[in-house]
Each structure stands twice: as C-alpha cells, then as structure tokens.
Design a protein around this motif. Structure first.
Motif, PDB file in Angstrom:
ATOM      1  N   VAL A 187     101.714  57.903   8.731  1.00 37.13           N
ATOM      2  CA  VAL A 187     100.294  57.295   7.920  1.00 37.13           C
ATOM      3  C   VAL A 187     100.340  55.975   7.490  1.00 37.13           C
ATOM      4  N   ALA A 188     101.315  55.648   6.707  1.00 39.00           N
ATOM      5  CA  ALA A 188     101.584  54.417   6.096  1.00 39.00           C
ATOM      6  C   ALA A 188     101.560  53.452   6.932  1.00 39.00           C
ATOM      7  N   LEU A 189     102.201  53.661   8.149  1.00 40.88           N
ATOM      8  CA  LEU A 189     102.494  52.454   9.225  1.00 40.88           C
ATOM      9  C   LEU A 189     101.052  52.469   9.907  1.00 40.88           C
ATOM     10  N   SER A 190     100.033  53.345  10.147  1.00 37.46           N
ATOM     11  CA  SER A 190      98.847  53.495  10.647  1.00 37.46           C
ATOM     12  C   SER A 190      98.014  52.556   9.983  1.00 37.46           C
ATOM     13  N   LEU A 191      97.953  52.839   8.527  1.00 40.07           N
ATOM     14  CA  LEU A 191      97.244  52.249   7.643  1.00 40.07           C
ATOM     15  C   LEU A 191      97.564  50.618   7.725  1.00 40.07           C
ATOM     16  N   ALA A 192      98.757  50.390   7.812  1.00 43.85           N
ATOM     17  CA  ALA A 192      99.189  48.965   7.952  1.00 43.85           C
ATOM     18  C   ALA A 192      98.899  48.242   9.110  1.00 43.85           C
ATOM     19  N   VAL A 193      98.705  48.967  10.267  1.00 43.10           N
ATOM     20  CA  VAL A 193      98.139  48.225  11.424  1.00 43.10           C
ATOM     21  C   VAL A 193      96.896  47.987  11.337  1.00 43.10           C
ATOM     22  N   SER A 194      96.167  48.925  10.554  1.00 47.54           N
ATOM     23  CA  SER A 194      94.856  48.672  10.329  1.00 47.54           C
ATOM     24  C   SER A 194      94.515  47.190   9.383  1.00 47.54           C
ATOM     25  N   ALA A 195      95.395  47.045   8.740  1.00 49.55           N
ATOM     26  CA  ALA A 195      95.750  45.707   7.998  1.00 49.55           C
ATOM     27  C   ALA A 195      95.446  44.565   8.816  1.00 49.55           C
ATOM     28  N   ILE A 196      95.986  44.662  10.203  1.00 50.05           N
ATOM     29  CA  ILE A 196      95.795  43.493  11.099  1.00 50.05           C
ATOM     30  C   ILE A 196      94.596  43.351  11.433  1.00 50.05           C
ATOM     31  N   PHE A 197      93.724  44.165  11.467  1.00 47.06           N
ATOM     32  CA  PHE A 197      92.364  43.855  11.844  1.00 47.06           C
ATOM     33  C   PHE A 197      91.584  43.374  10.902  1.00 47.06           C
ATOM     34  N   PHE A 198      92.055  43.815   9.543  1.00 50.06           N
ATOM     35  CA  PHE A 198      91.566  43.280   8.507  1.00 50.06           C
ATOM     36  C   PHE A 198      92.021  41.734   8.308  1.00 50.06           C
ATOM     37  N   MET A 199      93.213  41.413   8.800  1.00 46.64           N
ATOM     38  CA  MET A 199      93.569  40.123   8.849  1.00 46.64           C
ATOM     39  C   MET A 199      92.680  39.195   9.530  1.00 46.64           C
ATOM     40  N   PHE A 200      92.552  39.608  10.681  1.00 45.48           N
ATOM     41  CA  PHE A 200      91.596  38.954  11.555  1.00 45.48           C
ATOM     42  C   PHE A 200      90.202  38.650  11.097  1.00 45.48           C
ATOM     43  N   THR A 201      89.789  39.454  10.166  1.00 45.96           N
ATOM     44  CA  THR A 201      88.520  39.251   9.624  1.00 45.96           C
ATOM     45  C   THR A 201      88.681  38.182   8.529  1.00 45.96           C
ATOM     46  N   ARG A 202      89.856  38.382   7.803  1.00 49.38           N
ATOM     47  CA  ARG A 202      89.889  37.200   6.920  1.00 49.38           C
ATOM     48  C   ARG A 202      90.144  35.940   7.349  1.00 49.38           C
ATOM     49  N   PHE A 203      90.709  35.722   8.614  1.00 48.53           N
ATOM     50  CA  PHE A 203      91.037  34.748   9.327  1.00 48.53           C
ATOM     51  C   PHE A 203      89.764  34.024   9.734  1.00 48.53           C
ATOM     52  N   ALA A 204      88.853  34.919  10.298  1.00 46.58           N
ATOM     53  CA  ALA A 204      87.417  34.580  10.501  1.00 46.58           C
ATOM     54  C   ALA A 204      86.944  34.094   9.495  1.00 46.58           C
ATOM     55  N   ASN A 205      86.765  34.472   8.202  1.00 48.06           N
ATOM     56  CA  ASN A 205      86.399  34.210   6.940  1.00 48.06           C
ATOM     57  C   ASN A 205      86.629  32.767   6.328  1.00 48.06           C
ATOM     58  N   LEU A 206      87.736  32.333   6.830  1.00 46.58           N
ATOM     59  CA  LEU A 206      88.326  30.770   6.901  1.00 46.58           C
ATOM     60  C   LEU A 206      87.149  29.894   7.193  1.00 46.58           C
ATOM     61  N   PHE A 207      86.482  30.599   8.161  1.00 45.59           N
ATOM     62  CA  PHE A 207      85.529  29.498   8.733  1.00 45.59           C
ATOM     63  C   PHE A 207      83.979  30.169   8.509  1.00 45.59           C
ATOM     64  N   TYR A 208      83.751  31.254   8.529  1.00 41.30           N
ATOM     65  CA  TYR A 208      82.544  31.938   8.571  1.00 41.30           C
ATOM     66  C   TYR A 208      82.016  31.731   7.422  1.00 41.30           C
ATOM     67  N   LEU A 209      82.366  31.821   6.232  1.00 40.13           N
ATOM     68  CA  LEU A 209      81.636  31.623   4.833  1.00 40.13           C
ATOM     69  C   LEU A 209      81.532  30.139   4.547  1.00 40.13           C
ATOM     70  N   PRO A 210      82.594  29.344   4.743  1.00 40.48           N
ATOM     71  CA  PRO A 210      82.247  27.821   4.627  1.00 40.48           C
ATOM     72  C   PRO A 210      81.180  27.296   5.564  1.00 40.48           C
ATOM     73  N   ILE A 211      81.114  27.761   6.506  1.00 44.24           N
ATOM     74  CA  ILE A 211      79.874  27.309   7.596  1.00 44.24           C
ATOM     75  C   ILE A 211      78.749  27.793   6.914  1.00 44.24           C
ATOM     76  N   LEU A 212      78.805  29.062   6.411  1.00 48.32           N
ATOM     77  CA  LEU A 212      77.541  29.524   6.163  1.00 48.32           C
ATOM     78  C   LEU A 212      77.076  28.595   4.786  1.00 48.32           C
ATOM     79  N   GLY A 213      78.049  28.355   4.030  1.00 52.55           N
ATOM     80  CA  GLY A 213      77.955  27.456   2.895  1.00 52.55           C
ATOM     81  C   GLY A 213      77.337  25.949   3.356  1.00 52.55           C
ATOM     82  N   LYS A 214      77.567  25.531   4.388  1.00 49.97           N
ATOM     83  CA  LYS A 214      76.971  24.223   5.037  1.00 49.97           C
ATOM     84  C   LYS A 214      75.553  24.571   5.167  1.00 49.97           C
TER      85      LYS A 214
END
Length: 543
Positions: free
Chosen positions: A19-46
């Motif tokens: 269970v714990a490892l499965s939830l940790a793997v899900s954090a990888i997908f969350f990581m990709f969303t956070r990485f996308a936010n590096l550009f997504y929100l600031p670009i929206l800000g522009k």
C-alpha cells in the motif's frame, strides 16, 4: 489528467499488497503535475498581466473558463486510462522492489526494455465495464455478493463529496488569478488566497473521501472484503473527478467572490499586526507535518497502512488550513511594499524569523513523536469502529467523555531507543536528500514573495507564482528519493521483512534531518530569491 490518476493507486495496492509503495508511486504522477506547474501558472500569470495592461480583464474570465473545461476533459481521459495506469503502477512497484529505489526505476524507463514495459501496460478502456460491476461482486439472487455473502453498497456520501471537492479544487488557483487581475495593487495577496477556496476541497477530501476509501482499501488488503469492491470504488471516484471538473464551471464565479472579499480584507491590514501570528502559525504547521513520520510507525504497529496515511491527511489538512491563513498575510506584506508602506529590505529579517519558526516547530514535532504515534494507534482503531467515517470520529472528539482518551495518548519524549549506530540500518542517500527537501520546501513561498517585493511592475505577480520553482524542486527530490524509500521500508516492515525498530529509526533520523533542513533553509533563502527573480525576468522576456 495526471492529478486525478492517484485513484489507480488503490487497485494496484490491492494486487501488490504494498500500500505505502503504491501511494509513493502515485506521488510520481503528482511530481509531474508540480513540474508542469513550474511553467503553467507563471505563464497564466503573464496572460493576467497582459489583460491588466490592456484594461480588458473580461476576456481573461472567458480564457480561464476554457482552462477549467480542459481540466474536466483531462479527468475524463484519466478515467478511461485507469486500467492502463493501474498496470503501470503494478509494474512500477515490481521494478522498485527489484531495483531497490525509485530513482533506479526511473532511470531504466528510457531504455528499450523500459519502453516495451510501458507499452505492455496498455489496457482497453472497455475493462472499466468489469470494474463498474465485476462478476464476483454482482448481487446474487439473495442480493448478496458471492465472495462475502454481504451486499456492497457504494458509499454515495463519499462519492458526492468527491465530486464537490473536485469541482472546488479545479478552480482555486484560477479564481485567484482572476481576482489578482481585478485588484492589481493586491496581486500577491489574491494569488496566495487560492488556498482559501482549495481548503474547502481539502476538508472534503480529508474528512469524507480519503478515510472511507482507505478503510475499504485496508480491508481488501487484509482479506476482509473482496478486491472487486476497490475496483468499483475506483471506477466511480474516477468518473466523479470528471463530473466535478465540469461543475468547476459553476463554482468558478463563487470562488472569485470569496477570494475578492478576502483580498479586500487582508489587503488593508498593517504589516506589523500579522507577522508574529505568521511565525506562530508556522510553528504549528511544521510540527504537524512531522506527524507523517509517526504515521509510518503506527502503520507498522496496526498493519493498517492506508488508514494511517488517511489520518495523517487530517493533520495535513490542518496544516493546509493554517497555511491558507498565513500565506495570504505574507502576500499582503509584499503588497505593502507595492503601496509604499514598507521596503523590500524590511521584509528580509521578518522572513528569517518565519523560517526560525519552522525550526522550532520541527523540534516540537520530534519531541512529540511518541505521543503522535499513540494518537495514530488510537485513531485507527476508532476509525475502524466508525466504518471509516472521519467526520463521525471528529464529532465524537468534541464530547467530553472522549477527552480522557486523548490525554492518555501523552508519552514522554523519546527516540524509541534509536542510537546513532542504527544509521547503518538505513540508506544514507535518502536521509541526506530529506535534509535538502525540507531546506528547499520551507522557503518556497517566502522566497517568491521576497522576489516579488524586489521586482516592480508586472514581473512581481510572475515572481510570486514562481514559488513552484522552488517547491517543485523539493517535490521532485522527495518523490524520487525520500518518499519511495520510506514507503518501501514501511511496506517491508508491515510484511515482516524489516523490524519495527528500523521504521522507528527511519522516523527519528528523518525528523532530525528535518531540523537540519530548516537551518539549511536560512542559507538557501537569498540564492532562492535570486533564482526566482531571474526566472521571472526570463518569462517576462519570452512571453
């Protein structure tokens, strides 16, 4: 799309028994969303900056509605891909188990073998039909499931709250951007008030969705209910994410009104009135964040990993709500610079005190770790008796007759008998990575606000949104190295491959590392401000 795919972690957890490892793997997908936010929100800000400069803020409203609609379509796509991503989760868990770390698994992905493995995980969306009503959970003539002889009624309150929470969560940051265009002099305050709306979603997820889903997951892992129940639940949660995304179009105007009212209120507060409140709240936040380590010890003791993590989400909810109080206050401090009531140089020592509050909070979290372990153990048992209803549990805690049980959880501060020599039981790399994760994460928002104060004009809003650059780096490091390793150690202890003492040692050393991390953040603060200023200028030149 990737944000809603965490639901695939539950069926994968059932099939792999990790269970714990499965939830940790899900954090990888969350990581990709956070990485996308590096550009997504600031670009929206522009785009917001352009709308403000042109005086045509109304067109921004229409553009953001299209963004909300795209979020709903992403949720629909993720629902259709649930069978595929469940298979990816299972393959990822197996790979981590063999290779020993998340990092090695990710490095193997670009290889020919890794790509073939990913393509081998492709599944038809038609498999969802079996998830909706699997044969082994279809009602018999007596109206009961074949595997348990008990009917499985979907918890419709859970599903309804999931739809509501998704609808609210979808529009939080977007509504804040819209309000920042309506109040350009209070832009930082408005942007950081996105959490005011998101907190409603966080409450719904933490109290009404996650705990019940966690109990169902743990019961399926332990064999108390069939795995098909988890498939049914996952099917409807995924579908609810799509429906909630569509409802975001209707919650968007309400979110704008809520954030507008809060922006007006906070924007006219005096800087000195709020800073000591911020420091005190930061002590509380960092202390409660440390309870994630206590949850892992409790998960091993009780063998209820998902439930322990769901209870931690309640503590995390409190930290989120607390953060939603002090982050906008910090934003109003930056806006006071814009209005000429203070200078950027005056903010720096104040922010140093806020970071010091994080150090104090982490020390308190370390001292209270034995107490929090006892609280988790008691809460897990109580939650099972209440069928996973966190709301009922919290309601009961308001009754005086239960206060004694909470007090009985008090334990003297201790290190669980952990010695320095126990370091040899744990991977050193993830302990070191944890120090840097904490050091970076503590200063993300603070550095962005300081950078916004040092910049002028339209770049200030962009700088404030670039807090994700700093926090994103911490999230990536945590998702790849720290969380998967901690989850793997927890699962191994639950399955009898490691001792409880090893998990206790992990928790103690991670907590001590967190204290060092908050000290390190004092050194990283100024360089982080400079990085964000540079990033804001680059984005300003590109868009």
């Amino acid at each position: 799309m990737l944000t809603t795919l965490n639901t695939a972690a539950r069926p994968a957890a059932i099939r792999t028994k990790q269970v714990a490892l499965s939830l940790a793997v899900s954090a990888i997908f969350f990581m990709f969303t956070r990485f996308a936010n590096l550009f997504y929100l600031p670009i929206l800000g522009k785009y917001v900056d352009r709308a403000v400069q042109s005086g045509n803020v109304n067109i921004l409203y229409e553009q953001i509605q299209w963004v909300v609609l795209s979020s709903a379509l992403g949720a629909l796509l993720s629902w259709l891909m649930l069978p595929t991503f469940t298979a990816i989760y299972e393959r990822g868990i197996a790979s981590i188990t063999v290779r020993g770390s998340m990092l090695k698994m990710l490095l193997a992905l670009p290889s020919v073998r890794g790509v073939k493995a990913l393509f081998g995980c492709l599944r038809s969306p038609l498999e969802l039909k079996a998830w909706a009503c699997p044969n082994n959970c279809a009602p018999s003539e007596a109206g009961e499931s074949e595997s348990t002889n008990e009917p499985f009624a979907l918890p419709w309150d859970l599903l309804s709250w999931n739809i509501f929470a998704t609808a609210v969560w979808t529009v939080g940051a977007l509504a804040a951007l819209q309000v920042s265009a309506l109040y350009p002099d209070l832009a930082a305050t408005a942007v950081l008030l996105s959490g005011l709306v998101n907190s409603f979603a966080a409450i719904a997820f933490s109290l009404f969705v996650d705990p019940k889903a966690a109990v169902i997951t743990d019961q399926a892992v332990s064999g108390q209910r069939p795995a098909s129940h988890v498939l049914q639940l996952t099917f409807h949660l995924g579908l609810g994410n799509f429906i909630g995304g569509l409802l975001g179009l209707f919650t968007f105007p309400l979110a704008i009104k809520i954030i507008s009212l809060a922006t007006e209120r906070l924007g006219h507060a005096k800087m000195d009135e709020n800073m000591w409140l911020v420091i005190g709240l930061n002590v509380v936040v960092t202390c409660l964040m440390c309870t994630s380590l206590s949850s892992r010890i409790s998960a091993v003791i009780t063998k209820n990993v998902a439930t322990a993590l769901a209870i931690y989400n309640v503590f995390f909810l409190i930290t989120r709500l607390t953060t939603q109080v002090y982050a906008p206050i910090l934003g109003s401090v930056r806006d006071s610079v814009v209005k000429g009531a203070a200078s950027a140089a005056e903010l720096l020592p104040l922010f140093r005190w806020v970071i010091g509050g994080a150090t104090l909070g982490t020390i308190l979290g370390w001292l209270l770790m034995p107490t929090f372990v006892a609280i988790y153990n008691t809460a897990i048992k109580a939650l099972e008796k209440r069928s996973g209803s966190m709301a009922t549990l919290l309601k009961d805690l308001l009754k005086p007759k239960y206060w004694g049980k909470v007090w009985q959880c008090w334990r003297k501060p201790s290190n669980f008998g952990v010695l320095v020599s126990d370091l040899k039981l744990l991977p050193k790399s993830f302990l070191l990575a944890n120090i840097f994760v904490v050091g970076i994460h503590v200063i993300g928002v603070l550095a962005a606000i300081q950078a916004g104060a040092e910049l002028t004009g339209h770049l200030a809003r962009t700088a404030t949104l670039l807090s994700s650059v700093i926090n994103g780096a911490a999230t990536i490091l945590s998702s790849i190295i720290v969380d998967p390793t901690a989850a793997k150690i927890t699962d191994e202890a639950v399955n009898g491959k490691r001792s409880l003492h090893e998990v206790e040692a992990m928790a103690v050393f991670l907590c001590l590392g967190s204290i060092l991390g908050t000290v390190l953040s004092q050194l990283l603060f100024t360089p982080s401000v400079k990085i964000i200023i540079l990033g804001a200028k680059i984005l300003g030149a590109l868009f």
